[in-house]
Scaffold this motif. Sequence first.
Motif, PDB file in Angstrom:
ATOM      1  N   ARG A   1     109.614  41.249  31.187  1.00 50.99           N
ATOM      2  CA  ARG A   1     109.034  42.016  30.089  1.00 50.99           C
ATOM      3  C   ARG A   1     107.599  41.574  29.821  1.00 50.99           C
ATOM      4  NH1 ARG A   1     110.763  45.490  26.295  1.00 50.99           N
ATOM      5  NH2 ARG A   1     109.581  45.592  24.336  1.00 50.99           N
ATOM      6  N   GLU A   2     107.332  40.279  29.958  1.00 50.62           N
ATOM      7  CA  GLU A   2     105.957  39.791  29.804  1.00 50.62           C
ATOM      8  C   GLU A   2     105.053  40.404  30.869  1.00 50.62           C
ATOM      9  OE1 GLU A   2     104.411  37.801  27.525  1.00 50.62           O
ATOM     10  OE2 GLU A   2     106.257  38.108  26.386  1.00 50.62           O
ATOM     11  N   ASP A   3     105.583  40.522  32.085  1.00 56.36           N
ATOM     12  CA  ASP A   3     104.811  41.155  33.159  1.00 56.36           C
ATOM     13  C   ASP A   3     104.508  42.619  32.818  1.00 56.36           C
ATOM     14  OD1 ASP A   3     104.873  38.812  34.613  1.00 56.36           O
ATOM     15  OD2 ASP A   3     106.588  39.437  35.851  1.00 56.36           O
ATOM     16  N   VAL A   4     105.504  43.293  32.276  1.00 52.34           N
ATOM     17  CA  VAL A   4     105.322  44.695  31.901  1.00 52.34           C
ATOM     18  C   VAL A   4     104.273  44.806  30.797  1.00 52.34           C
ATOM     19  CG1 VAL A   4     106.432  46.727  30.901  1.00 52.34           C
ATOM     20  CG2 VAL A   4     107.643  45.381  32.621  1.00 52.34           C
ATOM     21  N   SER A   5     104.349  43.911  29.820  1.00 45.94           N
ATOM     22  CA  SER A   5     103.373  43.919  28.731  1.00 45.94           C
ATOM     23  C   SER A   5     101.959  43.678  29.257  1.00 45.94           C
ATOM     24  CB  SER A   5     103.724  42.856  27.681  1.00 45.94           C
ATOM     25  OG  SER A   5     104.931  43.179  27.019  1.00 45.94           O
ATOM     26  N   ALA A   6     101.840  42.772  30.220  1.00 45.39           N
ATOM     27  CA  ALA A   6     100.532  42.504  30.819  1.00 45.39           C
ATOM     28  C   ALA A   6     100.013  43.752  31.537  1.00 45.39           C
ATOM     29  CB  ALA A   6     100.621  41.331  31.785  1.00 45.39           C
ATOM     30  N   ALA A   7     100.900  44.491  32.181  1.00 42.06           N
ATOM     31  CA  ALA A   7     100.505  45.718  32.867  1.00 42.06           C
ATOM     32  C   ALA A   7     100.080  46.785  31.857  1.00 42.06           C
ATOM     33  CB  ALA A   7     101.655  46.233  33.729  1.00 42.06           C
ATOM     34  N   VAL A   8     100.789  46.848  30.743  1.00 38.84           N
ATOM     35  CA  VAL A   8     100.408  47.790  29.685  1.00 38.84           C
ATOM     36  C   VAL A   8      98.996  47.480  29.198  1.00 38.84           C
ATOM     37  CG1 VAL A   8     100.879  48.509  27.306  1.00 38.84           C
ATOM     38  CG2 VAL A   8     102.774  48.244  28.924  1.00 38.84           C
ATOM     39  N   TRP A   9      98.716  46.195  28.984  1.00 39.45           N
ATOM     40  CA  TRP A   9      97.387  45.813  28.512  1.00 39.45           C
ATOM     41  C   TRP A   9      96.323  46.131  29.561  1.00 39.45           C
ATOM     42  CZ3 TRP A   9      94.906  45.202  24.303  1.00 39.45           C
ATOM     43  CH2 TRP A   9      93.637  44.603  24.316  1.00 39.45           C
ATOM     44  N   GLN A  10      96.631  45.934  30.832  1.00 36.47           N
ATOM     45  CA  GLN A  10      95.667  46.233  31.894  1.00 36.47           C
ATOM     46  C   GLN A  10      95.296  47.715  31.872  1.00 36.47           C
ATOM     47  OE1 GLN A  10      96.807  44.950  35.870  1.00 36.47           O
ATOM     48  NE2 GLN A  10      95.539  46.540  36.803  1.00 36.47           N
ATOM     49  N   VAL A  11      96.303  48.575  31.710  1.00 35.67           N
ATOM     50  CA  VAL A  11      96.039  50.017  31.663  1.00 35.67           C
ATOM     51  C   VAL A  11      95.208  50.357  30.427  1.00 35.67           C
ATOM     52  CG1 VAL A  11      97.088  52.302  31.448  1.00 35.67           C
ATOM     53  CG2 VAL A  11      98.101  50.603  32.979  1.00 35.67           C
ATOM     54  N   LEU A  12      95.546  49.760  29.288  1.00 39.42           N
ATOM     55  CA  LEU A  12      94.781  50.005  28.065  1.00 39.42           C
ATOM     56  C   LEU A  12      93.321  49.598  28.243  1.00 39.42           C
ATOM     57  CD1 LEU A  12      97.004  48.865  25.042  1.00 39.42           C
ATOM     58  CD2 LEU A  12      96.309  51.195  25.638  1.00 39.42           C
ATOM     59  N   ALA A  13      93.114  48.417  28.795  1.00 37.53           N
ATOM     60  CA  ALA A  13      91.757  47.898  28.957  1.00 37.53           C
ATOM     61  C   ALA A  13      90.927  48.778  29.886  1.00 37.53           C
ATOM     62  CB  ALA A  13      91.808  46.467  29.486  1.00 37.53           C
ATOM     63  N   GLU A  14      91.575  49.364  30.887  1.00 37.05           N
ATOM     64  CA  GLU A  14      90.836  50.157  31.874  1.00 37.05           C
ATOM     65  C   GLU A  14      90.696  51.630  31.478  1.00 37.05           C
ATOM     66  OE1 GLU A  14      92.865  49.558  35.551  1.00 37.05           O
ATOM     67  OE2 GLU A  14      92.218  47.473  35.756  1.00 37.05           O
ATOM     68  N   HIS A  15      91.715  52.170  30.797  1.00 37.63           N
ATOM     69  CA  HIS A  15      91.743  53.617  30.572  1.00 37.63           C
ATOM     70  C   HIS A  15      91.973  54.025  29.117  1.00 37.63           C
ATOM     71  CE1 HIS A  15      91.857  53.888  34.935  1.00 37.63           C
ATOM     72  NE2 HIS A  15      92.936  53.140  34.948  1.00 37.63           N
ATOM     73  N   GLY A  16      92.253  53.065  28.237  1.00 34.37           N
ATOM     74  CA  GLY A  16      92.539  53.416  26.856  1.00 34.37           C
ATOM     75  C   GLY A  16      93.874  54.136  26.729  1.00 34.37           C
ATOM     76  N   PHE A  17      94.173  54.587  25.529  1.00 40.27           N
ATOM     77  CA  PHE A  17      95.452  55.257  25.299  1.00 40.27           C
ATOM     78  C   PHE A  17      95.595  56.585  26.032  1.00 40.27           C
ATOM     79  CE2 PHE A  17      95.932  52.059  22.099  1.00 40.27           C
ATOM     80  CZ  PHE A  17      97.308  51.929  21.932  1.00 40.27           C
ATOM     81  N   PRO A  18      94.508  57.337  26.250  1.00 36.85           N
ATOM     82  CA  PRO A  18      94.685  58.580  27.013  1.00 36.85           C
ATOM     83  C   PRO A  18      95.244  58.350  28.419  1.00 36.85           C
ATOM     84  CG  PRO A  18      92.612  58.642  25.835  1.00 36.85           C
ATOM     85  CD  PRO A  18      93.142  57.249  25.691  1.00 36.85           C
ATOM     86  N   GLY A  19      94.951  57.199  29.004  1.00 33.26           N
ATOM     87  CA  GLY A  19      95.431  56.912  30.358  1.00 33.26           C
ATOM     88  C   GLY A  19      96.735  56.139  30.395  1.00 33.26           C
ATOM     89  N   LEU A  20      97.329  55.890  29.222  1.00 31.82           N
ATOM     90  CA  LEU A  20      98.554  55.095  29.162  1.00 31.82           C
ATOM     91  C   LEU A  20      99.764  55.970  29.441  1.00 31.82           C
ATOM     92  CD1 LEU A  20      99.762  52.281  28.524  1.00 31.82           C
ATOM     93  CD2 LEU A  20      99.987  53.052  26.148  1.00 31.82           C
ATOM     94  N   THR A  21     100.296  55.850  30.645  1.00 28.60           N
ATOM     95  CA  THR A  21     101.496  56.582  31.042  1.00 28.60           C
ATOM     96  C   THR A  21     102.466  55.612  31.716  1.00 28.60           C
ATOM     97  OG1 THR A  21     100.646  57.120  33.244  1.00 28.60           O
ATOM     98  CG2 THR A  21     100.141  58.676  31.447  1.00 28.60           C
ATOM     99  N   LEU A  22     103.714  56.019  31.808  1.00 27.47           N
ATOM    100  CA  LEU A  22     104.706  55.192  32.495  1.00 27.47           C
ATOM    101  C   LEU A  22     104.295  54.984  33.949  1.00 27.47           C
ATOM    102  CD1 LEU A  22     107.944  56.852  31.051  1.00 27.47           C
ATOM    103  CD2 LEU A  22     107.027  54.613  30.437  1.00 27.47           C
ATOM    104  N   ARG A  23     103.769  56.030  34.564  1.00 28.38           N
ATOM    105  CA  ARG A  23     103.343  55.933  35.966  1.00 28.38           C
ATOM    106  C   ARG A  23     102.186  54.944  36.119  1.00 28.38           C
ATOM    107  NH1 ARG A  23     104.107  59.299  40.219  1.00 28.38           N
ATOM    108  NH2 ARG A  23     104.954  60.915  38.845  1.00 28.38           N
TER     109      ARG A  23
END
Length: 202
Positions: A12-34
């Motif tokens: 789950r920590e790994d998943v959270s880190a991936a969520v943050w990576q997507v946020l940092a790069e693309h913001g919420f508009p780019g936040l998808t499960l894929r």
Amino acid sequence: MPPARADHDARREDVSAAVWQVLAEHGFPGLTLRAVAGALGASTGLVTHYFAGKRELVAHALDILEIRTAQRTRLKAPAPGLPALRTHILNILPLTPDGLAMNRIWVSSWDVALADPDLFAAQTRRYERIRAAFRESVVEAQRRGELPDGDPDEVSTTALSFTHGLVVQVLFDPDRFPPERQTRLADDFLARLRVPAHEPSA
């Protein structure tokens, strides 16, 4: 069983880190499960094991954002009252690359928060907490004679409105608003607050 639980928590920590990576790069508009699955190097099915859908993913992302915002390096107020209010303002402004990135992500979250009642309520509570912190400093500044008497709720709301208005301008035109100018504008704003309402500013 404990090792399995430990593996689950670590994953789950790994998943959270991936969520943050997507946020940092693309913001919420780019936040998808894929997108999270791609950052994690895993299947979308693994991500859906932790988040049933986009709404749960966004809620988790907002939690991560709030935690990271609270944990980032902050200026310490040299004294209560007006110096503390100044510090609150400077800690929100995008004065560093990290602060710029954090504010960009927060602003990108407004659209999703406005569209969902529960996320809307969570964001409303967050801004209530920020205003409360501002208000505490305003009340103390008034008690010390650093600010004129007046409704501390109005003063704190005005101060937060100035701060977020400047944040938005910085995000859209960072070259026009380097850290030195942001700080100067904040100090000019606080100087105007110190002028009683019945007296014209210099």
